[in-house]
Write a protein that holds these residues in place. Structure first.
Motif, PDB file in Angstrom:
ATOM      1  N   THR A  54       1.101  -1.031  -0.080  1.00  0.00           N
ATOM      2  CA  THR A  54       0.053   0.041   0.080  1.00  0.00           C
ATOM      3  C   THR A  54       0.787   1.305  -0.110  1.00  0.00           C
ATOM      4  OG1 THR A  54      -1.575  -1.220   0.991  1.00  0.00           O
ATOM      5  CG2 THR A  54      -1.777   1.330   1.239  1.00  0.00           C
ATOM      6  N   LEU A  55       2.001   1.278   0.860  1.00  0.00           N
ATOM      7  CA  LEU A  55       2.670   2.533   0.855  1.00  0.00           C
ATOM      8  C   LEU A  55       3.576   2.718  -0.352  1.00  0.00           C
ATOM      9  CD1 LEU A  55       4.143   4.937   2.467  1.00  0.00           C
ATOM     10  CD2 LEU A  55       5.751   3.393   3.285  1.00  0.00           C
ATOM     11  N   VAL A  56       3.918   1.533  -1.005  1.00  0.00           N
ATOM     12  CA  VAL A  56       4.759   1.818  -2.246  1.00  0.00           C
ATOM     13  C   VAL A  56       3.931   2.271  -3.306  1.00  0.00           C
ATOM     14  CG1 VAL A  56       5.747   0.446  -4.054  1.00  0.00           C
ATOM     15  CG2 VAL A  56       6.707   0.293  -1.860  1.00  0.00           C
ATOM     16  N   ASN A  57       2.739   1.835  -3.339  1.00  0.00           N
ATOM     17  CA  ASN A  57       1.646   2.122  -4.346  1.00  0.00           C
ATOM     18  C   ASN A  57       1.403   3.569  -4.314  1.00  0.00           C
ATOM     19  OD1 ASN A  57       1.273   0.015  -6.134  1.00  0.00           O
ATOM     20  ND2 ASN A  57      -0.342  -0.964  -4.559  1.00  0.00           N
ATOM     21  N   ASP A  58       1.050   4.060  -3.177  1.00  0.00           N
ATOM     22  CA  ASP A  58       0.875   5.733  -2.793  1.00  0.00           C
ATOM     23  C   ASP A  58       2.030   6.312  -2.894  1.00  0.00           C
ATOM     24  OD1 ASP A  58      -1.758   4.976  -1.831  1.00  0.00           O
ATOM     25  OD2 ASP A  58      -1.169   4.835   0.140  1.00  0.00           O
TER      26      ASP A  58
ATOM     27  N   SER B 158      -1.884   3.501   5.711  1.00  0.00           N
ATOM     28  CA  SER B 158      -3.122   3.498   5.078  1.00  0.00           C
ATOM     29  C   SER B 158      -3.675   2.170   4.776  1.00  0.00           C
ATOM     30  CB  SER B 158      -3.206   4.455   4.039  1.00  0.00           C
ATOM     31  OG  SER B 158      -2.172   4.247   3.194  1.00  0.00           O
ATOM     32  N   CYS B 159      -4.913   2.021   4.413  1.00  0.00           N
ATOM     33  CA  CYS B 159      -5.303   0.762   4.032  1.00  0.00           C
ATOM     34  C   CYS B 159      -5.450   0.716   2.401  1.00  0.00           C
ATOM     35  CB  CYS B 159      -6.484   0.038   4.628  1.00  0.00           C
ATOM     36  SG  CYS B 159      -8.032   0.996   4.259  1.00  0.00           S
ATOM     37  N   ALA B 160      -5.582  -0.415   1.760  1.00  0.00           N
ATOM     38  CA  ALA B 160      -5.509  -0.520   0.286  1.00  0.00           C
ATOM     39  C   ALA B 160      -6.739  -0.070  -0.160  1.00  0.00           C
ATOM     40  CB  ALA B 160      -5.529  -2.163  -0.159  1.00  0.00           C
ATOM     41  N   PRO B 161      -7.074   0.597  -1.209  1.00  0.00           N
ATOM     42  CA  PRO B 161      -8.120   1.029  -1.810  1.00  0.00           C
ATOM     43  C   PRO B 161      -9.463   0.419  -2.067  1.00  0.00           C
ATOM     44  CG  PRO B 161      -6.294   1.385  -3.489  1.00  0.00           C
ATOM     45  CD  PRO B 161      -5.664   0.746  -2.156  1.00  0.00           C
ATOM     46  N   ARG B 162      -9.102  -1.040  -2.299  1.00  0.00           N
ATOM     47  CA  ARG B 162     -10.131  -1.890  -2.620  1.00  0.00           C
ATOM     48  C   ARG B 162     -11.042  -2.122  -1.229  1.00  0.00           C
ATOM     49  NH1 ARG B 162      -5.701  -5.179  -1.654  1.00  0.00           N
ATOM     50  NH2 ARG B 162      -5.793  -6.748  -0.110  1.00  0.00           N
TER      51      ARG B 162
ATOM     52  N   GLY C 143      -4.108   7.394   1.966  1.00  0.00           N
ATOM     53  CA  GLY C 143      -2.625   6.932   1.329  1.00  0.00           C
ATOM     54  C   GLY C 143      -2.010   8.408   0.875  1.00  0.00           C
ATOM     55  N   ARG C 144      -2.597   9.151   0.228  1.00  0.00           N
ATOM     56  CA  ARG C 144      -1.951  10.299  -0.391  1.00  0.00           C
ATOM     57  C   ARG C 144      -1.202  11.118   0.721  1.00  0.00           C
ATOM     58  NH1 ARG C 144      -0.637  12.541  -4.999  1.00  0.00           N
ATOM     59  NH2 ARG C 144      -2.017  11.107  -5.919  1.00  0.00           N
ATOM     60  N   ASP C 145      -2.241  11.500   1.706  1.00  0.00           N
ATOM     61  CA  ASP C 145      -1.436  11.884   3.034  1.00  0.00           C
ATOM     62  C   ASP C 145      -0.235  11.354   3.750  1.00  0.00           C
ATOM     63  OD1 ASP C 145      -1.782  14.200   4.936  1.00  0.00           O
ATOM     64  OD2 ASP C 145      -2.314  12.776   6.332  1.00  0.00           O
ATOM     65  N   VAL C 146      -0.459   9.996   3.899  1.00  0.00           N
ATOM     66  CA  VAL C 146       0.552   9.238   4.540  1.00  0.00           C
ATOM     67  C   VAL C 146       1.851   9.073   3.621  1.00  0.00           C
ATOM     68  CG1 VAL C 146       1.356   6.730   4.972  1.00  0.00           C
ATOM     69  CG2 VAL C 146      -0.808   7.514   5.614  1.00  0.00           C
ATOM     70  N   ALA C 147       1.768   9.125   2.365  1.00  0.00           N
ATOM     71  CA  ALA C 147       2.704   9.042   1.463  1.00  0.00           C
ATOM     72  C   ALA C 147       3.707  10.442   1.541  1.00  0.00           C
ATOM     73  CB  ALA C 147       2.328   8.660   0.060  1.00  0.00           C
ATOM     74  N   SER C 148       2.945  11.516   1.512  1.00  0.00           N
ATOM     75  CA  SER C 148       3.360  12.922   1.435  1.00  0.00           C
ATOM     76  C   SER C 148       4.497  13.002   2.739  1.00  0.00           C
ATOM     77  CB  SER C 148       2.279  13.987   1.452  1.00  0.00           C
ATOM     78  OG  SER C 148       1.469  13.874   0.096  1.00  0.00           O
ATOM     79  N   GLN C 149       3.692  12.485   4.111  1.00  0.00           N
ATOM     80  CA  GLN C 149       4.557  12.687   5.163  1.00  0.00           C
ATOM     81  C   GLN C 149       5.843  11.813   5.031  1.00  0.00           C
ATOM     82  OE1 GLN C 149       2.301  12.154   8.830  1.00  0.00           O
ATOM     83  NE2 GLN C 149       0.587  12.054   7.458  1.00  0.00           N
ATOM     84  N   VAL C 150       5.677  10.603   4.451  1.00  0.00           N
ATOM     85  CA  VAL C 150       6.938   9.941   4.406  1.00  0.00           C
ATOM     86  C   VAL C 150       7.988  10.364   3.516  1.00  0.00           C
ATOM     87  CG1 VAL C 150       7.668   7.506   3.296  1.00  0.00           C
ATOM     88  CG2 VAL C 150       5.646   7.826   4.742  1.00  0.00           C
ATOM     89  N   ILE C 151       7.577  10.984   2.321  1.00  0.00           N
ATOM     90  CA  ILE C 151       8.279  11.853   1.156  1.00  0.00           C
ATOM     91  C   ILE C 151       8.825  12.881   2.094  1.00  0.00           C
ATOM     92  CG2 ILE C 151       8.368  13.336  -0.908  1.00  0.00           C
ATOM     93  CD1 ILE C 151       6.328  11.286  -2.145  1.00  0.00           C
ATOM     94  N   ASP C 152       8.226  13.735   2.776  1.00  0.00           N
ATOM     95  CA  ASP C 152       8.755  14.773   3.540  1.00  0.00           C
ATOM     96  C   ASP C 152       9.926  14.415   4.493  1.00  0.00           C
ATOM     97  OD1 ASP C 152       7.171  16.661   2.277  1.00  0.00           O
ATOM     98  OD2 ASP C 152       5.756  16.620   3.844  1.00  0.00           O
TER      99      ASP C 152
END
Length: 376
Positions: free
Chosen positions: A23-27, A177-181, A361-370
């Motif tokens: 999930t994280l890699v996809n985001d 986050s959880c998977a979008p499915r 997911g998008r919010d979580v990914a943004s935090q990781v990238i920051d």
């Protein structure tokens, strides 16, 4: 940014740590300016590997022939991978499942590790003593290697600080986050998909998802059936363990066989359908690092009943219900409060869904990238 990832769990684990990594890699792959390299000792399972969505900014990297590959994938992940990371020009390496390779700090490659829980230290009674020793050694070694740590819950963050004696400044709380499915899409079409899992006496069901082990405490949900309407059943989805035999014996000895279905090997398509067809979700675990099934359930439009004692209130928010992990009658009373027709049920669902937006997911990914950018 050229980022490497420990992808063993991504290609091998169908639940838990594998879901977190995929999930994280996809985001992350949806963001520009990041080049993702997924390092795995082998190709793993095709059904899991293909859950990483097609994209131009990620690549799978398998171990190369040599001392730390082939017959010794564990050694490659622990030692040999550092050589491959340097060869590939990786700037930062992210250990997605609580581990980092030995020597990565000396290599000059920056590192981040996600620590999901320290249950093996907090509750060693749930583990074989040898496993506890191994996990503890890996944890201490990872702390020496890591430039920074991601904790997936405030509960886990507190445990790292207390049990690892880690400076709080080295730890960032970034939820998963959880998977979008796992959405409400298709709720009206999936009821028929679940009928094969039910007996004729069961007209509706509550759902529990998670490995069927002592710590997960699903027997509490089984015992709660004594105080619930007879047309309410329980579907338990999870990997069986020796504890499953204890649960099955209780079910048989107490005449609950027609009301309980224990399932494993459920596909990615079937699981969201099972969520969607349920009236409520129960998660009676005694201790968790986070509790992603709670987020999945709320995303699918279910009210949640869980247990006190760890981080489950953090995952489910103030509008889910929580009971003592040893009080079956309280569990039943809480379930009655969230079955269809119960007063306030729909409001609980709406408010819980508002609460879990923080785990998108998008919010979580943004935090990781920051975090990556701050380290580089």
């Amino acid at each position: 940014m050229k980022i490497g990832y420990d992808a063993k769990r991504i290609v091998r684990n169908g639940t838990g740590l594998g879901n977190y990594g995929r999930t994280l890699v996809n985001d992350l792959a949806k963001h520009e300016g990041i080049d993702l390299h997924l390092y795995a000792p082998d190709e793993g399972r095709a059904d899991l590997r293909t859950q990483v969505l097609p994209g131009v900014n990620w690549h799978f990297a398998r171990s190369k022939p040599g001392l730390y590959s082939g017959q010794t994938p564990g050694l490659w992940r622990t030692w040999g991978i550092v050589k491959d990371l340097r060869r590939d020009g990786i700037q930062l390496y992210h250990g997605l499942s609580g581990e980092l390779p030995i020597g990565i700090r000396k290599s000059g490659i920056r590192s981040v590790v996600t620590i999901h829980d320290l249950i093996f230290l907090r509750h060693p009674e749930y583990y074989h003593w040898i496993d506890t020793k191994i996990y503890t050694w890996k944890f201490r070694q990872t702390l020496r290697e890591a430039d920074h740590i991601i904790a997936i819950s405030q509960c886990t963050r507190r445990d790292i600080i207390e049990l690892g004696h880690v400076d709080p400044a080295r730890i960032s709380l970034i939820y998963q986050s959880c998977a979008p499915r796992f959405t409400q899409g298709g709720r009206n079409d999936v009821q028929s998909d679940c009928t094969s899992f039910l007996t004729p006496c069961v007209k509706r069901y509550i759902l529990s998802v998670g490995s069927i082990e002592e710590r997960k405490n699903v027997l509490l949900a089984v015992k709660a059936l004594h105080w619930l309407p007879e047309d309410v059943g329980l579907i338990v989805v999870g990997r069986p363990t020796k504890y499953t035999d204890v649960v099955r014996r209780y079910i048989e000895d107490n005449g609950l066989t027609p009301r309980v279905s224990i399932l494993h090997g459920i596909t990615d398509e079937e699981l969201p359908a099972l969520y969607a067809g349920a009236e409520a979700f129960v998660y009676p675990s005694r201790y968790e690092g986070f509790g992603i099934p709670i987020i999945e359930a709320i995303n699918c439009g279910l009210p949640v009943v869980a247990c006190t004692g760890s981080c489950l209130e953090e995952a489910g928010g103030p509008d889910s219900l929580y009971v003592d992990p040893d009080d079956a009658e309280a569990m039943a009373a809480a379930i009655r409060r969230v079955l269809r027709g119960a007063n306030g049920r729909e409001q609980r669902i709406v408010k819980s869904q508002e609460y879990i937006r923080r785990f998108e997911g998008r919010d979580v990914a943004s935090q990781v990238i920051d975090l990556y950018r701050s380290l580089l």
